[in-house]
Design a protein around this motif. Structure first.
Motif, PDB file in Angstrom:
ATOM      1  N   PRO A  30      -1.575   6.671   2.383  1.00 37.23           N
ATOM      2  CA  PRO A  30      -2.280   7.673   1.575  1.00 37.23           C
ATOM      3  C   PRO A  30      -3.511   7.150   0.850  1.00 37.23           C
ATOM      4  CG  PRO A  30      -0.228   7.029   0.529  1.00 37.23           C
ATOM      5  CD  PRO A  30      -0.231   6.398   1.893  1.00 37.23           C
ATOM      6  N   HIS A  31      -3.603   5.846   0.669  1.00 34.52           N
ATOM      7  CA  HIS A  31      -4.757   5.289  -0.034  1.00 34.52           C
ATOM      8  C   HIS A  31      -5.649   4.495   0.910  1.00 34.52           C
ATOM      9  CE1 HIS A  31      -2.853   6.702  -3.642  1.00 34.52           C
ATOM     10  NE2 HIS A  31      -1.764   6.052  -3.310  1.00 34.52           N
ATOM     11  N   GLY A  32      -5.348   4.566   2.212  1.00 34.64           N
ATOM     12  CA  GLY A  32      -6.144   3.875   3.218  1.00 34.64           C
ATOM     13  C   GLY A  32      -7.354   4.699   3.613  1.00 34.64           C
ATOM     14  N   PRO A  33      -8.054   4.270   4.651  1.00 34.93           N
ATOM     15  CA  PRO A  33      -9.293   4.948   5.052  1.00 34.93           C
ATOM     16  C   PRO A  33      -9.082   6.387   5.531  1.00 34.93           C
ATOM     17  CG  PRO A  33      -8.657   3.279   6.656  1.00 34.93           C
ATOM     18  CD  PRO A  33      -7.749   3.122   5.481  1.00 34.93           C
ATOM     19  N   HIS A  34      -7.882   6.726   6.001  1.00 35.90           N
ATOM     20  CA  HIS A  34      -7.613   8.081   6.490  1.00 35.90           C
ATOM     21  C   HIS A  34      -6.759   8.887   5.521  1.00 35.90           C
ATOM     22  CE1 HIS A  34      -9.261   6.908  10.351  1.00 35.90           C
ATOM     23  NE2 HIS A  34      -8.481   5.860  10.352  1.00 35.90           N
ATOM     24  N   GLY A  35      -6.303   8.261   4.460  1.00 32.94           N
ATOM     25  CA  GLY A  35      -5.395   8.926   3.531  1.00 32.94           C
ATOM     26  C   GLY A  35      -6.110   9.858   2.582  1.00 32.94           C
ATOM     27  N   CYS A  36      -5.304  10.580   1.829  1.00 33.97           N
ATOM     28  CA  CYS A  36      -5.854  11.568   0.890  1.00 33.97           C
ATOM     29  C   CYS A  36      -5.400  11.314  -0.540  1.00 33.97           C
ATOM     30  CB  CYS A  36      -5.426  12.976   1.312  1.00 33.97           C
ATOM     31  SG  CYS A  36      -6.121  13.487   2.875  1.00 33.97           S
ATOM     32  N   GLY A  37      -4.805  10.171  -0.789  1.00 31.99           N
ATOM     33  CA  GLY A  37      -4.383   9.858  -2.139  1.00 31.99           C
ATOM     34  C   GLY A  37      -3.101  10.541  -2.578  1.00 31.99           C
ATOM     35  N   VAL A  38      -2.340  11.122  -1.631  1.00 29.04           N
ATOM     36  CA  VAL A  38      -1.055  11.736  -1.989  1.00 29.04           C
ATOM     37  C   VAL A  38      -0.014  10.635  -2.174  1.00 29.04           C
ATOM     38  CG1 VAL A  38      -1.580  13.848  -0.718  1.00 29.04           C
ATOM     39  CG2 VAL A  38      -0.287  12.031   0.407  1.00 29.04           C
ATOM     40  N   GLU A  39       1.166  11.012  -2.611  1.00 24.32           N
ATOM     41  CA  GLU A  39       2.227  10.033  -2.786  1.00 24.32           C
ATOM     42  C   GLU A  39       2.650   9.487  -1.421  1.00 24.32           C
ATOM     43  OE1 GLU A  39       6.766   9.786  -4.527  1.00 24.32           O
ATOM     44  OE2 GLU A  39       5.391  11.289  -5.334  1.00 24.32           O
ATOM     45  N   GLU A  40       2.773   8.167  -1.345  1.00 28.38           N
ATOM     46  CA  GLU A  40       3.138   7.530  -0.084  1.00 28.38           C
ATOM     47  C   GLU A  40       4.538   7.943   0.351  1.00 28.38           C
ATOM     48  OE1 GLU A  40       4.026   3.011   1.170  1.00 28.38           O
ATOM     49  OE2 GLU A  40       1.992   3.376   0.447  1.00 28.38           O
ATOM     50  N   ASP A  41       4.676   8.235   1.633  1.00 27.23           N
ATOM     51  CA  ASP A  41       5.956   8.599   2.234  1.00 27.23           C
ATOM     52  C   ASP A  41       5.925   8.120   3.681  1.00 27.23           C
ATOM     53  OD1 ASP A  41       8.308   9.724   3.157  1.00 27.23           O
ATOM     54  OD2 ASP A  41       7.917  11.712   2.318  1.00 27.23           O
ATOM     55  N   GLU A  42       6.080   6.789   3.862  1.00 32.21           N
ATOM     56  CA  GLU A  42       5.961   6.200   5.201  1.00 32.21           C
ATOM     57  C   GLU A  42       6.889   6.850   6.221  1.00 32.21           C
ATOM     58  OE1 GLU A  42       6.077   1.933   5.313  1.00 32.21           O
ATOM     59  OE2 GLU A  42       4.290   1.750   4.055  1.00 32.21           O
ATOM     60  N   PRO A  43       8.159   7.097   5.890  1.00 34.34           N
ATOM     61  CA  PRO A  43       9.026   7.733   6.895  1.00 34.34           C
ATOM     62  C   PRO A  43       8.499   9.097   7.357  1.00 34.34           C
ATOM     63  CG  PRO A  43      10.366   6.808   5.144  1.00 34.34           C
ATOM     64  CD  PRO A  43       8.926   6.707   4.698  1.00 34.34           C
ATOM     65  N   ARG A  44       7.923   9.843   6.455  1.00 38.89           N
ATOM     66  CA  ARG A  44       7.358  11.147   6.808  1.00 38.89           C
ATOM     67  C   ARG A  44       6.153  10.978   7.729  1.00 38.89           C
ATOM     68  NH1 ARG A  44       5.938  15.722   2.262  1.00 38.89           N
ATOM     69  NH2 ARG A  44       5.584  17.447   3.684  1.00 38.89           N
ATOM     70  N   GLY A  45       5.309  10.004   7.421  1.00 42.36           N
ATOM     71  CA  GLY A  45       4.169   9.726   8.271  1.00 42.36           C
ATOM     72  C   GLY A  45       4.609   9.307   9.664  1.00 42.36           C
ATOM     73  N   VAL A  46       5.598   8.440   9.736  1.00 48.29           N
ATOM     74  CA  VAL A  46       6.119   7.980  11.027  1.00 48.29           C
ATOM     75  C   VAL A  46       6.712   9.146  11.805  1.00 48.29           C
ATOM     76  CG1 VAL A  46       7.924   6.565  12.108  1.00 48.29           C
ATOM     77  CG2 VAL A  46       6.438   5.574  10.348  1.00 48.29           C
ATOM     78  N   ARG A  47       7.422  10.044  11.129  1.00 47.01           N
ATOM     79  CA  ARG A  47       8.000  11.219  11.828  1.00 47.01           C
ATOM     80  C   ARG A  47       6.897  12.069  12.467  1.00 47.01           C
ATOM     81  NH1 ARG A  47      11.391  11.265   7.438  1.00 47.01           N
ATOM     82  NH2 ARG A  47      10.317  13.019   6.449  1.00 47.01           N
TER      83      ARG A  47
END
Length: 139
Positions: A30-47
C-alpha cells in the motif's frame, strides 16, 4: 483513492483480471509505487493476484512468485516464475536464472523456464508484429 478502490473492486467482481492486479498492489504494497496508502493486507493482495493468475494473468503470476520469495518460499516462487516465464515474461525468467545462480533453483528448472520462454516468444512473433514495431510512434 477510495473511489478508485471501489471501482477496481466492482471491476474485479465482474471478472477484470487487471482490476485484480491493481487491487493486489493496493493491498500487498500500500505504500509502494503502486499502492494507495491504505492499510496493508498482504493476504488480501495475494488473493487478488491468485484470482487473476488462475485466469492467465501473467503479471499476477509473476507477483505471486515475488510474494512467495518475500516470505522465504523459494520453491513456490520458482514454480510461479516458471509458469509466467513459459508465458513470455522475461522478468520471471531472469528471477529463475538468479535463483539458479544462487543455488535456490535447479539447472533443470532454469532450462525448462528458458525453453518455455523461448517457445512463447516464438509463438508471439510474426511478420506483422515486426512491421508494427518498426513503425514510428505517434506523438
Amino acid at each position: 483513492v477510495t473511489r478508485a478502490i471501489a471501482l477496481w473492486t466492482e471491476a474485479a467482481e465482474l471478472g477484470s483480471v487487471d482490476a485484480h492486479l491493481d487491487l493486489g498492489y493496493v493491498y500487498y504494497q500500500p505504500h509502494g509505487p503502486h499502492g494507495c496508502g491504505v492499510e496493508e493486507d498482504e493476504p488480501r493482495g495475494v488473493r487478488h493476484w491468485q484470482e487473476a493468475a488462475m485466469k492467465g494473468h501473467v503479471f499476477c503470476r509473476h507477483n505471486l512468485g515475488v510474494a512467495e520469495f518475500d516470505n522465504g518460499n523459494h520453491e513456490l516462487a520458482v514454480q510461479h516464475w516458471m509458469i509466467s516465464a513459459k508465458l513470455g515474461d522475461d522478468d520471471s525468467l531472469s528471477n529463475v536464472k538468479i535463483l539458479f545462480m544462487n543455488g535456490l533453483a535447479t539447472k533443470a528448472d532454469y532450462a525448462a523456464a528458458l525453453r518455455g520462454y523461448q517457445k512463447a516468444v516464438e509463438e508471439m512473433s510474426s511478420p506483422d508484429r515486426e512491421e508494427a514495431k518498426a513503425l514510428p510512434l505517434l506523438a
